[in-house]
Motif scaffolding. Structure first.
Motif, PDB file in Angstrom:
ATOM      1  N   UNK A 234       0.829  -1.208   0.000  1.00  0.00           N
ATOM      2  CA  UNK A 234       0.000   0.000   0.000  1.00  0.00           C
ATOM      3  C   UNK A 234       0.867   1.263   0.000  1.00  0.00           C
ATOM      4  N   UNK A 235       1.897   1.271   0.833  1.00  0.00           N
ATOM      5  CA  UNK A 235       2.780   2.455   0.893  1.00  0.00           C
ATOM      6  C   UNK A 235       3.505   2.684  -0.433  1.00  0.00           C
ATOM      7  N   UNK A 236       4.060   1.601  -0.994  1.00  0.00           N
ATOM      8  CA  UNK A 236       4.787   1.741  -2.259  1.00  0.00           C
ATOM      9  C   UNK A 236       3.838   2.150  -3.382  1.00  0.00           C
ATOM     10  N   UNK A 237       2.633   1.617  -3.345  1.00  0.00           N
ATOM     11  CA  UNK A 237       1.645   1.955  -4.372  1.00  0.00           C
ATOM     12  C   UNK A 237       1.280   3.430  -4.295  1.00  0.00           C
ATOM     13  N   UNK A 238       1.022   3.912  -3.095  1.00  0.00           N
ATOM     14  CA  UNK A 238       0.680   5.331  -2.938  1.00  0.00           C
ATOM     15  C   UNK A 238       1.832   6.215  -3.411  1.00  0.00           C
ATOM     16  N   UNK A 239       3.040   5.864  -2.990  1.00  0.00           N
ATOM     17  CA  UNK A 239       4.212   6.672  -3.352  1.00  0.00           C
ATOM     18  C   UNK A 239       4.405   6.693  -4.868  1.00  0.00           C
ATOM     19  N   UNK A 240       4.237   5.524  -5.513  1.00  0.00           N
ATOM     20  CA  UNK A 240       4.435   5.447  -6.959  1.00  0.00           C
ATOM     21  C   UNK A 240       3.357   6.220  -7.719  1.00  0.00           C
ATOM     22  N   UNK A 241       2.127   6.145  -7.250  1.00  0.00           N
ATOM     23  CA  UNK A 241       1.038   6.870  -7.902  1.00  0.00           C
ATOM     24  C   UNK A 241       1.249   8.375  -7.790  1.00  0.00           C
ATOM     25  N   UNK A 242       1.624   8.831  -6.599  1.00  0.00           N
ATOM     26  CA  UNK A 242       1.857  10.265  -6.402  1.00  0.00           C
ATOM     27  C   UNK A 242       3.029  10.749  -7.259  1.00  0.00           C
ATOM     28  N   UNK A 243       4.073   9.920  -7.377  1.00  0.00           N
ATOM     29  CA  UNK A 243       5.223  10.283  -8.211  1.00  0.00           C
ATOM     30  C   UNK A 243       4.841  10.367  -9.687  1.00  0.00           C
ATOM     31  N   UNK A 244       3.826   9.587 -10.072  1.00  0.00           N
ATOM     32  CA  UNK A 244       3.355   9.592 -11.460  1.00  0.00           C
ATOM     33  C   UNK A 244       2.327  10.692 -11.719  1.00  0.00           C
TER      34      UNK A 244
END
Length: 252
Positions: A234-244
């Protein structure tokens, strides 16, 4: 800017038994699919989970299921349409009390486990989900997969259907979920799951289990709380989405 809700199935303990790190997940997601007592959860867990969700600004979803506490809602049960509708309304009513006591409300509806999978193709069970949602509150969004019976009947009934996709589950070439009994059904690597989540939201495509590319619509993406490493996913997914450049939003 693309938008998506990041959700998790949550509140799925029972009594002294805890399934996942709910507190950590509720610090990451924007919407919580809270168990309503028929496959998991109990009144105290429902109350606590609603309280934390409201405090964190997380949307509350009624995660309704077959009446299957022993089997965690993962076994198909033959219901009549009316009996299933009534069971689903009962669960919504139970969660509704605790949502209101926490200062919130039920923001959307979503089926769990075997009911979710069966209603993709079993018209009577999909219709019961739609009936219960309309009777409880016809203004509520209904989360489901595009192209399923639930999606079709929800649209026909005038409900707002929200396209759901799965960060940590494999897909068939037909765009449905690979059964959990299959060895490659779960995607538990945080980096791979996060990369696929971005792909779902920004490209509208993913790779199916046979290597083919399939179209996918993702307005809400789910991380299961019982997947190994769910909090990291969940944390990595949120971080990756925000970076995109994707905006993480609640469901309401």
């Amino acid at each position: 800017m693309p938008q998506v809700a990041l959700t998790t199935d949550i509140g799925e303990g029972y009594g002294r038994w805890t399934l996942a790190d709910d507190e950590a997940l509720l610090d990451v997601v924007t919407a919580a699919n809270i168990a309503c007592g028929f496959h998991a959860g109990d009144p105290s867990i429902m109350r606590h989970t609603c309280g934390v969700s409201v405090a964190n600004g997380v949307s509350i979803g009624a995660q309704v299921s077959y009446r299957d506490l022993h089997g965690f809602g993962r076994r198909f049960i033959a219901y009549t349409r009316q009996d299933l509708t009534d069971d689903l309304l009962y669960q919504m009513g139970a969660l509704d009390v605790f949502a209101h006591l926490a200062g919130g409300r039920i923001d959307y509806v979503r089926a769990h486990g075997a009911l979710y999978n069966a209603s993709a193709t079993v018209t009577e069970h999909a219709q019961a989900i739609v009936d219960a949602t309309k009777e409880y509150n016809a203004d509520l969004p209904l989360l489901c997969q595009v192209g399923t019976e639930t999606w079709r009947l929800g649209q026909e009934a005038g409900l707002r259907v929200v396209a759901e996709a799965f960060v940590d589950r494999a897909y068939t070439p037909q765009g449905l979920l690979v059964p959990r009994t299959e060895p490659d059904a779960m995607l538990a690597d945080p980096a791979a799951a996060a990369a696929r989540a971005v792909e779902m939201v920004t490209d509208g495509e993913i790779t199916a289990i046979d290597g083919s590319r399939i179209k996918i619509k993702a307005e809400a993406i789910l991380v299961h709380c019982d997947t190994a490493g769910a909090v990291d996913i969940a944390r990595d997914t949120r971080k990756a989405l925000e970076a995109a450049g994707v905006e993480l939003i609640p469901i309401n």
